[in-house]
Design a protein around this motif. Structure first.
Motif, PDB file in Angstrom:
ATOM      1  N   ARG A   3       0.836  -1.216   0.000  1.00 17.72           N
ATOM      2  CA  ARG A   3       0.000   0.000   0.000  1.00 17.72           C
ATOM      3  C   ARG A   3       0.861   1.252   0.000  1.00 17.72           C
ATOM      4  NH1 ARG A   3      -5.698  -1.165   2.206  1.00 17.72           N
ATOM      5  NH2 ARG A   3      -6.228   0.853   1.332  1.00 17.72           N
ATOM      6  N   ARG A   4       1.970   1.192   0.721  1.00 16.71           N
ATOM      7  CA  ARG A   4       2.877   2.344   0.776  1.00 16.71           C
ATOM      8  C   ARG A   4       3.477   2.604  -0.603  1.00 16.71           C
ATOM      9  NH1 ARG A   4       8.223   2.957   4.584  1.00 16.71           N
ATOM     10  NH2 ARG A   4       8.627   5.138   4.120  1.00 16.71           N
ATOM     11  N   LEU A   5       3.869   1.546  -1.302  1.00 17.78           N
ATOM     12  CA  LEU A   5       4.422   1.711  -2.642  1.00 17.78           C
ATOM     13  C   LEU A   5       3.367   2.258  -3.606  1.00 17.78           C
ATOM     14  CD1 LEU A   5       6.573  -1.523  -2.917  1.00 17.78           C
ATOM     15  CD2 LEU A   5       7.400   0.826  -2.723  1.00 17.78           C
ATOM     16  N   LEU A   6       2.169   1.725  -3.509  1.00 19.30           N
ATOM     17  CA  LEU A   6       1.089   2.217  -4.366  1.00 19.30           C
ATOM     18  C   LEU A   6       0.762   3.675  -4.025  1.00 19.30           C
ATOM     19  CD1 LEU A   6      -0.876   1.521  -6.616  1.00 19.30           C
ATOM     20  CD2 LEU A   6      -2.488   0.745  -4.872  1.00 19.30           C
ATOM     21  N   GLY A   7       0.744   3.992  -2.741  1.00 17.94           N
ATOM     22  CA  GLY A   7       0.494   5.366  -2.317  1.00 17.94           C
ATOM     23  C   GLY A   7       1.588   6.318  -2.787  1.00 17.94           C
ATOM     24  N   THR A   8       2.829   5.856  -2.750  1.00 22.79           N
ATOM     25  CA  THR A   8       3.944   6.669  -3.232  1.00 22.79           C
ATOM     26  C   THR A   8       3.789   6.920  -4.725  1.00 22.79           C
ATOM     27  OG1 THR A   8       5.415   5.772  -1.533  1.00 22.79           O
ATOM     28  CG2 THR A   8       6.464   6.789  -3.451  1.00 22.79           C
ATOM     29  N   SER A   9       3.468   5.873  -5.468  1.00 25.56           N
ATOM     30  CA  SER A   9       3.253   6.013  -6.899  1.00 25.56           C
ATOM     31  C   SER A   9       2.112   6.993  -7.188  1.00 25.56           C
ATOM     32  CB  SER A   9       2.944   4.644  -7.514  1.00 25.56           C
ATOM     33  OG  SER A   9       2.732   4.751  -8.886  1.00 25.56           O
ATOM     34  N   PHE A  10       1.039   6.863  -6.457  1.00 19.69           N
ATOM     35  CA  PHE A  10      -0.110   7.748  -6.640  1.00 19.69           C
ATOM     36  C   PHE A  10       0.247   9.192  -6.279  1.00 19.69           C
ATOM     37  CE2 PHE A  10      -4.224   9.567  -5.182  1.00 19.69           C
ATOM     38  CZ  PHE A  10      -4.888   9.524  -6.396  1.00 19.69           C
ATOM     39  N   GLY A  11       1.031   9.357  -5.231  1.00 23.40           N
ATOM     40  CA  GLY A  11       1.483  10.702  -4.844  1.00 23.40           C
ATOM     41  C   GLY A  11       2.288  11.358  -5.958  1.00 23.40           C
ATOM     42  N   TYR A  12       3.161  10.579  -6.592  1.00 23.87           N
ATOM     43  CA  TYR A  12       3.930  11.122  -7.708  1.00 23.87           C
ATOM     44  C   TYR A  12       3.039  11.393  -8.916  1.00 23.87           C
ATOM     45  CZ  TYR A  12       8.417  10.668  -5.406  1.00 23.87           C
ATOM     46  OH  TYR A  12       9.470  10.825  -4.548  1.00 23.87           O
ATOM     47  N   LEU A  13       1.987  10.602  -9.110  1.00 19.49           N
ATOM     48  CA  LEU A  13       1.023  10.887 -10.172  1.00 19.49           C
ATOM     49  C   LEU A  13       0.403  12.264  -9.941  1.00 19.49           C
ATOM     50  CD1 LEU A  13      -0.926  10.250 -12.545  1.00 19.49           C
ATOM     51  CD2 LEU A  13      -2.416   9.198 -10.833  1.00 19.49           C
ATOM     52  N   LEU A  14      -0.074  12.496  -8.728  1.00 19.99           N
ATOM     53  CA  LEU A  14      -0.695  13.784  -8.416  1.00 19.99           C
ATOM     54  C   LEU A  14       0.300  14.935  -8.565  1.00 19.99           C
ATOM     55  CD1 LEU A  14      -2.870  12.811  -5.314  1.00 19.99           C
ATOM     56  CD2 LEU A  14      -3.587  13.050  -7.705  1.00 19.99           C
ATOM     57  N   ALA A  15       1.518  14.726  -8.079  1.00 24.14           N
ATOM     58  CA  ALA A  15       2.544  15.771  -8.192  1.00 24.14           C
ATOM     59  C   ALA A  15       2.888  16.033  -9.659  1.00 24.14           C
ATOM     60  CB  ALA A  15       3.795  15.364  -7.413  1.00 24.14           C
ATOM     61  N   GLY A  16       2.972  14.970 -10.450  1.00 29.21           N
ATOM     62  CA  GLY A  16       3.273  15.128 -11.872  1.00 29.21           C
ATOM     63  C   GLY A  16       2.176  15.878 -12.602  1.00 29.21           C
ATOM     64  N   LEU A  17       0.930  15.531 -12.302  1.00 30.93           N
ATOM     65  CA  LEU A  17      -0.179  16.245 -12.927  1.00 30.93           C
ATOM     66  C   LEU A  17      -0.197  17.708 -12.502  1.00 30.93           C
ATOM     67  CD1 LEU A  17      -2.969  13.527 -12.629  1.00 30.93           C
ATOM     68  CD2 LEU A  17      -1.645  14.155 -14.666  1.00 30.93           C
ATOM     69  N   ALA A  18       0.046  17.946 -11.220  1.00 30.50           N
ATOM     70  CA  ALA A  18       0.096  19.324 -10.723  1.00 30.50           C
ATOM     71  C   ALA A  18       1.242  20.090 -11.383  1.00 30.50           C
ATOM     72  CB  ALA A  18       0.250  19.334  -9.200  1.00 30.50           C
ATOM     73  N   GLY A  19       2.379  19.421 -11.580  1.00 34.16           N
ATOM     74  CA  GLY A  19       3.517  20.062 -12.244  1.00 34.16           C
ATOM     75  C   GLY A  19       3.190  20.454 -13.677  1.00 34.16           C
ATOM     76  N   GLY A  20       2.451  19.600 -14.363  1.00 28.56           N
ATOM     77  CA  GLY A  20       2.046  19.916 -15.731  1.00 28.56           C
ATOM     78  C   GLY A  20       1.090  21.093 -15.792  1.00 28.56           C
ATOM     79  N   VAL A  21       0.137  21.102 -14.874  1.00 27.40           N
ATOM     80  CA  VAL A  21      -0.818  22.218 -14.826  1.00 27.40           C
ATOM     81  C   VAL A  21      -0.091  23.507 -14.456  1.00 27.40           C
ATOM     82  CG1 VAL A  21      -2.820  23.154 -13.594  1.00 27.40           C
ATOM     83  CG2 VAL A  21      -2.826  20.770 -14.352  1.00 27.40           C
ATOM     84  N   PHE A  22       0.807  23.433 -13.482  1.00 28.23           N
ATOM     85  CA  PHE A  22       1.566  24.629 -13.085  1.00 28.23           C
ATOM     86  C   PHE A  22       2.352  25.179 -14.267  1.00 28.23           C
ATOM     87  CE2 PHE A  22       5.521  26.588 -11.545  1.00 28.23           C
ATOM     88  CZ  PHE A  22       4.975  27.678 -10.878  1.00 28.23           C
ATOM     89  N   TYR A  23       3.034  24.311 -14.986  1.00 28.82           N
ATOM     90  CA  TYR A  23       3.810  24.754 -16.149  1.00 28.82           C
ATOM     91  C   TYR A  23       2.918  25.477 -17.149  1.00 28.82           C
ATOM     92  CZ  TYR A  23       5.633  24.239 -20.886  1.00 28.82           C
ATOM     93  OH  TYR A  23       5.980  24.464 -22.191  1.00 28.82           O
ATOM     94  N   ARG A  24       1.814  24.844 -17.501  1.00 24.79           N
ATOM     95  CA  ARG A  24       0.930  25.427 -18.513  1.00 24.79           C
ATOM     96  C   ARG A  24       0.357  26.772 -18.057  1.00 24.79           C
ATOM     97  NH1 ARG A  24      -3.608  22.062 -18.778  1.00 24.79           N
ATOM     98  NH2 ARG A  24      -4.635  23.575 -17.450  1.00 24.79           N
ATOM     99  N   GLU A  25      -0.158  26.804 -16.841  1.00 20.95           N
ATOM    100  CA  GLU A  25      -0.820  28.021 -16.362  1.00 20.95           C
ATOM    101  C   GLU A  25       0.172  29.135 -16.030  1.00 20.95           C
ATOM    102  OE1 GLU A  25      -4.064  28.546 -16.548  1.00 20.95           O
ATOM    103  OE2 GLU A  25      -4.199  26.534 -17.431  1.00 20.95           O
ATOM    104  N   PHE A  26       1.295  28.785 -15.427  1.00 21.69           N
ATOM    105  CA  PHE A  26       2.291  29.796 -15.053  1.00 21.69           C
ATOM    106  C   PHE A  26       2.873  30.463 -16.289  1.00 21.69           C
ATOM    107  CE2 PHE A  26       6.695  30.902 -13.608  1.00 21.69           C
ATOM    108  CZ  PHE A  26       6.339  31.913 -12.726  1.00 21.69           C
ATOM    109  N   THR A  27       3.225  29.659 -17.298  1.00 25.38           N
ATOM    110  CA  THR A  27       3.791  30.250 -18.515  1.00 25.38           C
ATOM    111  C   THR A  27       2.735  31.074 -19.253  1.00 25.38           C
ATOM    112  OG1 THR A  27       3.381  28.182 -19.733  1.00 25.38           O
ATOM    113  CG2 THR A  27       5.598  28.529 -18.835  1.00 25.38           C
ATOM    114  N   LYS A  28       1.487  30.611 -19.257  1.00 22.89           N
ATOM    115  CA  LYS A  28       0.421  31.369 -19.916  1.00 22.89           C
ATOM    116  C   LYS A  28       0.186  32.691 -19.182  1.00 22.89           C
ATOM    117  CE  LYS A  28      -3.569  29.383 -19.909  1.00 22.89           C
ATOM    118  NZ  LYS A  28      -4.882  28.757 -20.108  1.00 22.89           N
TER     119      LYS A  28
END
Length: 144
Positions: A3-28
């Motif tokens: 569960r910890r490994l799956l949670g870690t993976s999921f946490g990085y999914l959320l962080a990665g998605l947030a990073g993509g949104v931040f990039y798009r919105e911040f540059t815009k």
């Protein structure tokens, strides 16, 4: 631990998605049209974090690697490497978008800390391979 490994993976999914949104919105928002290190943050988080820990989850299922005494060392060092490396990417990317002129010392500091993050990632990977070699060696001896 799975569960910890799956949670870690999921946490990085959320962080990665947030990073993509931040990039798009911040540059815009900044009216930035060009290349920036920010564009790679989401990819690094998704591949080095989410996908990687899904693979580790599978490896744990096959070899019970989380039972090794080396596993917490790997887990801590590797995650620290991702956090340090990606934080430096964000810092450099934000300064690029804002057009901030960094002093040579500040530029070198970001590069140096980023290098330390990459060293941590490399050390974590080496520890993971040592752990896997140990597990496979024990399995081979037990089967003989």
């Amino acid at each position: 631990m799975m569960r910890r490994l799956l949670g870690t993976s999921f946490g990085y999914l959320l962080a990665g998605l947030a990073g993509g949104v931040f990039y798009r919105e911040f540059t815009k928002f900044q009216g930035f049209d060009g290349r920036t290190t920010l564009s790679f943050v989401h990819l690094h988080l998704l591949v080095l974090g989410m996908v990687f820990f899904l693979v580790v989850l599978i490896l744990d299922r096959l070899f019970q690697i989380t039972q090794s005494k080396l596993f917490p060392v790997f887990f801590g060092i590797y995650n620290a490497g991702i956090v340090v490396s990606v934080s430096c990417m964000v810092a450099r990317g934000v300064t690029q978008v804002l057009g901030t002129d960094l002093s040579s010392g500040a530029d070198a500091a970001i590069s140096g800390v980023s290098g330390l993050g990459h060293i941590l990632l490399g050390a974590g990977l080496v520890i993971l391979f040592i752990l896997l070699f140990q597990k496979i060696k024990r399995e081979t001896v037990a089967q003989a």
